[in-house]
Design a protein around this motif. Structure first.
Motif, mmCIF file in Angstrom:
data_model
loop_
_atom_site.group_PDB
_atom_site.id
_atom_site.type_symbol
_atom_site.label_atom_id
_atom_site.label_comp_id
_atom_site.label_asym_id
_atom_site.label_seq_id
_atom_site.Cartn_x
_atom_site.Cartn_y
_atom_site.Cartn_z
ATOM 1 N N GLU A 81 25.540 -38.621 117.070
ATOM 2 C CA GLU A 81 24.177 -39.016 117.174
ATOM 3 C C GLU A 81 23.514 -38.351 117.934
ATOM 4 O O GLU A 81 22.216 -37.790 117.605
ATOM 5 C CB GLU A 81 24.102 -40.530 117.271
ATOM 6 C CG GLU A 81 22.887 -41.316 117.271
ATOM 7 C CD GLU A 81 22.432 -40.827 115.695
ATOM 8 O OE1 GLU A 81 20.983 -40.768 115.598
ATOM 9 O OE2 GLU A 81 22.901 -40.764 114.703
ATOM 10 N N ARG A 82 23.727 -38.188 119.287
ATOM 11 C CA ARG A 82 23.066 -37.239 120.147
ATOM 12 C C ARG A 82 22.762 -36.010 119.903
ATOM 13 O O ARG A 82 21.770 -35.419 120.002
ATOM 14 C CB ARG A 82 23.929 -37.368 121.551
ATOM 15 C CG ARG A 82 23.151 -36.706 122.708
ATOM 16 C CD ARG A 82 23.906 -36.730 124.109
ATOM 17 N NE ARG A 82 25.102 -36.096 123.923
ATOM 18 C CZ ARG A 82 26.392 -36.415 123.904
ATOM 19 N NH1 ARG A 82 26.735 -37.840 123.803
ATOM 20 N NH2 ARG A 82 27.539 -35.735 123.764
ATOM 21 N N THR A 83 23.570 -35.502 119.006
ATOM 22 C CA THR A 83 23.416 -33.755 118.795
ATOM 23 C C THR A 83 22.872 -33.614 117.279
ATOM 24 O O THR A 83 22.691 -32.451 116.916
ATOM 25 C CB THR A 83 24.715 -33.254 118.781
ATOM 26 O OG1 THR A 83 25.626 -33.830 118.006
ATOM 27 C CG2 THR A 83 25.235 -33.220 120.203
ATOM 28 N N ARG A 84 22.595 -34.918 116.637
ATOM 29 C CA ARG A 84 22.254 -34.793 115.121
ATOM 30 C C ARG A 84 20.982 -33.990 114.796
ATOM 31 O O ARG A 84 20.901 -33.009 114.281
ATOM 32 C CB ARG A 84 22.145 -35.997 114.570
ATOM 33 C CG ARG A 84 21.840 -36.262 113.017
ATOM 34 C CD ARG A 84 21.690 -37.825 112.647
ATOM 35 N NE ARG A 84 20.998 -38.706 113.350
ATOM 36 C CZ ARG A 84 19.860 -39.352 113.033
ATOM 37 N NH1 ARG A 84 19.295 -38.780 112.002
ATOM 38 N NH2 ARG A 84 19.463 -40.183 113.744
ATOM 39 N N ILE A 129 21.346 -30.110 115.481
ATOM 40 C CA ILE A 129 21.849 -29.051 114.485
ATOM 41 C C ILE A 129 21.159 -29.282 113.125
ATOM 42 O O ILE A 129 21.677 -28.717 112.163
ATOM 43 C CB ILE A 129 23.358 -29.345 114.515
ATOM 44 C CG1 ILE A 129 23.685 -30.765 114.002
ATOM 45 C CG2 ILE A 129 24.075 -29.091 115.723
ATOM 46 C CD1 ILE A 129 25.016 -31.122 113.581
ATOM 47 N N GLY A 130 20.044 -29.950 113.077
ATOM 48 C CA GLY A 130 19.305 -29.915 111.815
ATOM 49 C C GLY A 130 19.808 -31.147 110.958
ATOM 50 O O GLY A 130 19.330 -30.892 109.865
ATOM 51 N N SER A 131 20.583 -32.037 111.210
ATOM 52 C CA SER A 131 21.003 -32.947 110.270
ATOM 53 C C SER A 131 19.947 -34.227 110.514
ATOM 54 O O SER A 131 19.675 -34.627 111.485
ATOM 55 C CB SER A 131 22.296 -33.421 110.510
ATOM 56 O OG SER A 131 22.687 -34.512 109.772
ATOM 57 N N ASP A 132 19.873 -34.959 109.279
ATOM 58 C CA ASP A 132 19.030 -36.232 109.128
ATOM 59 C C ASP A 132 19.830 -37.350 108.800
ATOM 60 O O ASP A 132 19.674 -38.509 108.414
ATOM 61 C CB ASP A 132 17.777 -36.166 108.399
ATOM 62 C CG ASP A 132 18.016 -35.808 106.999
ATOM 63 O OD1 ASP A 132 19.142 -35.611 106.602
ATOM 64 O OD2 ASP A 132 16.999 -35.732 106.378
#
Length: 145
Positions: A59-62, A65-68
């Protein structure tokens, strides 16, 4: 030349196919289930080496890296080893060292709040004693033993 042939032989050995993990689903809070798993590991006389907070990390890195797409409400993995069981499986096949430490995962997804999944990798063959250990710990945790 001999060294390269030896390496090739090692990499050419058959590898067990990936199998689905053994999972159990319980209706409870994530906190209650993780506490039960942690307690069952300790009650089995084992020491938890690490708790990986995979859900929080993802969740912290979502956004970075361009993820939703959020994946978990929460997800943790408890890693630990058993000297007795590890020795047994490594005496049977020294390459079983690759599986240590062992892990039990606990997660809750956004689409099923209150439905907690607990599980571990499925092992067979010379690793069957590890499978029995992990299954016993998970069942003890979910039975409240």
């Amino acid at each position: 030349m001999l060294r390269i042939a030896a390496l090739t032989a090692v990499f050419a050995l058959p590898v067990a196919a990936d199998t689905a993990p053994l999972t159990y689903v319980v209706d409870d809070s994530f906190e209650n289930v993780t506490f039960a798993v942690e307690s069952a590991i300790v009650d089995a006389g084992l020491v938890i080496d690490h708790v990986s907070h995979v859900g929080a990390m993802l969740e912290r890195t979502r956004a970075d890296i361009g993820s939703d797409i959020p994946l978990f409400t929460e997800a943790n993995i408890f890693t630990f080893c058993s000297a007795t069981v590890s020795r047994q499986v490594m005496e049977a096949d020294i390459s079983n060292v690759q599986h240590c430490p062992y892990g039990i995962f606990v997660y809750e997804t956004l689409d099923a709040p209150g439905s907690i999944t607990v599980g571990h990798r499925a092992y067979d063959g010379t690793m069957a004693p590890v499978n029995d250990l992990l299954t016993g710990i998970v069942r003890a945790a979910l039975a409240g033993e």
